[in-house]
Design a protein around this motif. Sequence first.
Motif, PDB file in Angstrom:
ATOM      1  N   VAL A   1       0.101  -8.147   3.022  1.00 51.18           N
ATOM      2  CA  VAL A   1       0.085  -8.711   1.674  1.00 51.18           C
ATOM      3  C   VAL A   1       0.301  -7.575   0.687  1.00 51.18           C
ATOM      4  O   VAL A   1       0.115  -6.410   1.024  1.00 51.18           O
ATOM      5  CB  VAL A   1      -1.246  -9.446   1.362  1.00 51.18           C
ATOM      6  N   THR A   2       0.680  -7.928  -0.519  1.00 47.26           N
ATOM      7  CA  THR A   2       0.911  -6.923  -1.542  1.00 47.26           C
ATOM      8  C   THR A   2      -0.351  -6.097  -1.744  1.00 47.26           C
ATOM      9  O   THR A   2      -1.467  -6.608  -1.643  1.00 47.26           O
ATOM     10  CB  THR A   2       1.369  -7.589  -2.860  1.00 47.26           C
ATOM     11  N   GLY A   3      -0.201  -4.821  -2.018  1.00 48.32           N
ATOM     12  CA  GLY A   3      -1.344  -3.919  -2.139  1.00 48.32           C
ATOM     13  C   GLY A   3      -1.950  -3.852  -3.522  1.00 48.32           C
ATOM     14  O   GLY A   3      -2.952  -3.183  -3.718  1.00 48.32           O
ATOM     15  N   ASP A   4      -1.360  -4.544  -4.482  1.00 44.74           N
ATOM     16  CA  ASP A   4      -1.911  -4.481  -5.835  1.00 44.74           C
ATOM     17  C   ASP A   4      -3.221  -5.263  -5.911  1.00 44.74           C
ATOM     18  O   ASP A   4      -3.436  -6.205  -5.172  1.00 44.74           O
ATOM     19  CB  ASP A   4      -0.923  -5.000  -6.871  1.00 44.74           C
TER      20      ASP A   4
END
Length: 91
Positions: A65-68
């Motif tokens: 998943v996106t790391g933000d």
Amino acid sequence: MTDCEETSANSCFKRSIKKVCDGIIDTGKRSWPEVVGRRGEDAVVTIERENPRVDAFVVLDGTPVTGDFRCDRVIVRVNSRGIVVQTSEIG
């Protein structure tokens, strides 16, 4: 010595994020350990009911998943049978 030097990096990160999210999400739960073992879709309903300022998403465990970091997002990690396998948290 700062607070972060005295504790683990993960613990320090969580405290820093809590401060950021306090200004954005001032009410509602931030973590749902009680959904572990339940169906992912049921967990989403519970999470969004208990904190209407977040959107919960079911993701197969191990899927990147996106790391933000987002104060309005909760990832619900499930196994191949759709059962929640870890505590869901804002992030």
